[in-house]
Design an enzyme around this catalytic site. Sequence first.
Site, mmCIF file in Angstrom:
data_model
loop_
_atom_site.group_PDB
_atom_site.id
_atom_site.type_symbol
_atom_site.label_atom_id
_atom_site.label_comp_id
_atom_site.label_asym_id
_atom_site.label_seq_id
_atom_site.Cartn_x
_atom_site.Cartn_y
_atom_site.Cartn_z
ATOM 1 C CE1 TYR A 135 5.459 42.382 51.561
ATOM 2 C CE2 TYR A 135 6.468 42.694 53.717
ATOM 3 C CZ TYR A 135 6.577 42.649 52.348
ATOM 4 O OH TYR A 135 7.794 42.875 51.752
ATOM 5 C CE LYS A 163 5.377 45.764 50.765
ATOM 6 N NZ LYS A 163 6.434 46.051 51.785
#
Length: 295
Positions: A135, A163
């Site tokens: 992320y 992400k």
Amino acid sequence: MPIFKGSGVALITPFKDEESVDFEVLGRLVDFHLEHKTDAIIVCGTTGEPSTMPDDEHLEVIRFVIDRVAGRKPVIAGVGSNHTKHAVYLSKKAQELGADGLLHVTPYYNKTTQKGLIEHFKEINDAVSIPIIVYNVPSRTGLNILPETMKELSKLPNIRAIKEASGNITQVAEIAMLCPDIDIYSGNDDQIVPVLSVGGIGVISVLANILPDETHDIVEYFLNGQVEKAKELQLKLLPIIKALFIEVNPIPVKEAMNMMGFNVGRPRLPLTTMTEKNREILKKALIDYGINIKE
């Protein structure tokens, strides 16, 4: 094979008035997503407020969601930490609980270097056997994963996706170019279509907490070649998306869910309730879209 394609909801964690987790409401929220088009459930991501949870509570929320879903959709556990050994501990526990994948934010505050990022994720990779989503959210962490670093991370067998919430579409395109085996998810609801246009396969979404079908549809339209429909829906949702980030996430989305009758409580301190001015902006955006306000 991707962990999921489409819309993964960054699930909120509902709290009671005294701030304990409201598992009854949490169960209803999970059921809501099982009944709608949500493609994966991300539990204890940033939107789920894990930074305010002790480990036992954090893991209990993960366990509860996994058990409630019962294999019907992928469950991805947010277990990131700026302490590598703590991240490893949480990762192993989440795998034991039956998570289908792990979401790992980059180390924050102490930040580290690109070399440190590689070593951090290698330790996590070596400790588990399930897919890991990296992320990247520099606005929160103060640290940006460079595309060249992601290329190195992509060589680790369990690093399967990113992400991407840097907001930099050129950077996302560079990751797609350098890392053909890495799946890319938009981390920004206002950039679903732009990320899909450079190779993304989905979104990990705050918006999906309140509009799961529409969030899924943006991705489905695009991946099925209905690009104009995807663009139109992305733009139609923009006023709500802007309102959901008028204050720090998850303050507005929890307020929106309360307006809609989900009764999820307020965020834990240091997050607080919305200012009245911003609350009215959010309320207007929901009403203008046609959402029924039940307050």
